[in-house]
Design an enzyme around this catalytic site. Structure first.
Site, PDB file in Angstrom:
ATOM      1  N   SER A  44      41.745  47.752  45.914  1.00 42.50           N
ATOM      2  CA  SER A  44      42.367  46.648  45.195  1.00 42.50           C
ATOM      3  C   SER A  44      41.451  45.420  45.229  1.00 42.50           C
ATOM      4  O   SER A  44      40.309  45.515  44.780  1.00 42.50           O
ATOM      5  CB  SER A  44      43.757  46.365  45.784  1.00 42.50           C
ATOM      6  OG  SER A  44      44.479  45.470  44.969  1.00 42.50           O
ATOM      7  N   MET A  45      41.896  44.267  45.740  1.00 47.74           N
ATOM      8  CA  MET A  45      40.997  43.120  45.834  1.00 47.74           C
ATOM      9  C   MET A  45      39.771  43.444  46.694  1.00 47.74           C
ATOM     10  O   MET A  45      38.724  42.828  46.564  1.00 47.74           O
ATOM     11  CB  MET A  45      41.745  41.923  46.411  1.00 47.74           C
ATOM     12  CG  MET A  45      40.911  40.648  46.555  1.00 47.74           C
ATOM     13  SD  MET A  45      41.939  39.287  47.135  1.00 47.74           S
ATOM     14  CE  MET A  45      40.702  38.186  47.824  1.00 47.74           C
TER      15      MET A  45
END
Length: 407
Positions: free
Chosen positions: A232-233
């Site tokens: 994700s991030m």
């Protein structure tokens, strides 16, 4: 993928899909997830917490009963599911950081995961990694008990996930294929935010550096074959670290993110071009923008959660301060171009958070690179391929096998 549950609330649907996806590696069961979700009132954070907590308490009790009766595999499986359900329970509560339900559910999630970890063969080892004047919590997975040096995947989660969740999001799949794994929570992530008050920092190489130092003290780790995976991030933070620490021999951005500033400025319900929005976010005072952000949070479940989570993980006092902090998270100014190792950039074609960002990252890379797209037809087009984990990790680790050579 069109919402099957919570059709009017994409955030609640995605978090439910996230648990459905974790079924693939033991983090949920279909019926438990479906029944729990069916009891939740859409958009109601208290309802979400209460129902997932009830499921977690029930399943963790099953685990304790199985363990007491000498049924180790049943206990392990129950503790894994309970760990994920406890994680889900506190997910939406961070808008009130002193809510005692956060720490209670988080600590229970960790305790359940560690109970499960001890029941694996080889056991999954909880570790503490020296970092500045404190430590980072994590886990070391051995592919076997031989002690032989093996390729190792260092991995971490993103904006809202835990090191424990990485078991379902890459670690178990790697160990099945003969890799060691070192997973950890960095600053701003749950293991350090909840207990040490650490918040995110953009220079993630300062985080990964000490983790690699720790990995290289272990004889089971082949220093020439260390891969870095960011979820994700983490698909931005891992490339940032690899750009400055060339001990990383292969990089996996799952999914790739190039510029949080672009994501932030395009997501805000604010008129003006990017430069104007950035200037207003960084301004000492802008009550008009503050009011617009508050109104946007009131009308959008996605923005409401993202702003609350961002303020919590960045240590920001206001939504606008969080937005300003996010502007520093990018791979512009030649950072992406500094990455030297082979890099895999994953992309969900229907990503509801970072659509288009993987392609931007891939475009800027000058190293050996692969863009791996997942589609709705495959059931894997969502952010981080939620719902298509077996397919996704097969392709990710096939790429890593080919990059490092067959094990």
């Amino acid at each position: 993928m069109e919402p099957v549950l919570f059709p009017e609330n994409p955030q609640f649907w995605y978090e439910t899909l996230r648990s459905f996806g974790h079924i693939a590696y033991g983090g949920a069961d279909f019926g438990e997830t479906l029944v729990t979700a069916g009891r939740i009132t859409a958009g109601d954070y208290d309802s979400w917490h209460d129902e997932w907590l009830a499921a977690a308490e029930r399943v963790s009790a099953d685990g304790r009963t199985a363990l007491k009766g000498g049924h180790g595999i049943s206990a392990r499986d129950a503790f894994l599911r309970a760990s994920n359900y406890y994680r889900s329970a506190e997910f939406f509560l961070h808008g009130t950081p002193d809510d005692p339900r956060i720490r209670r559910a988080y600590d229970a999630s960790v305790a359940c995961f560690r109970a499960a970890a001890a029941l694996f063969t080889p056991a999954i080892e909880p570790v503490t990694i020296p970092y500045e004047d404190t430590v980072l919590p994590g886990y070391f997975y051995r592919a076997d008990d031989s002690g032989a040096a093996r390729p190792t995947v260092v991995m971490f989660n993103g904006f809202d996930g835990t090191a424990e969740e990485m078991h379902f999001a890459g670690a178990a799949a790697a160990v099945e294929r003969g890799y060691n794994v070192l997973s950890f929570d960095g600053p701003g992530q749950p293991g350090t935010r909840h207990h040490h008050g650490l918040v995110f920092r953009p220079d993630w190489e300062a985080v990964v550096g000490p983790v690699l130092d720790h990995a290289l003290t272990r004889p089971e780790v082949d220093p020439a074959r260390i891969a870095l995976l960011g979820n994700s991030m983490g698909g931005l933070l891992a490339p940032r670290a690899a750009a400055f620490d060339h001990r990383v021999a292969a990089l996996i951005a799952f999914d790739g993110v190039y510029d949080m500033a672009e994501f932030m400025t395009s997501a805000l319900p604010v008129p003006g071009d990017r430069g104007e929005i950035e200037r207003r976010l960084r301004a000492d005072h802008d009550p008009e923008l503050d009011a617009v952000l508050e109104a946007g949070m009131a009308s959008s479940s996605m923005l409401r959660w993202a702003m609350a989570q961002g303020m919590y993980t960045m240590g920001a006092d206001t939504p606008r301060a969080f937005g300003a902090a996010f502007l520093d998270y990018h791979l512009r100014d030649g950072v992406a171009e500094r990455i030297a190792c082979p890099t895999l950039v994953c992309a969900g074609v229907e990503d509801g958070f970072f659509k288009g960002q993987p392609e931007l990252l891939h475009e800027h890379l000058t190293c050996p690179k692969t863009l791996l797209e997942f589609t709705e037809e495959q059931g894997a087009g969502a952010h981080c391929q939620a719902g298509g984990q077996r397919l996704a990790y097969a392709r990710v680790y096939d790429w890593l096998d080919d990059t490092f050579g067959q094990l």
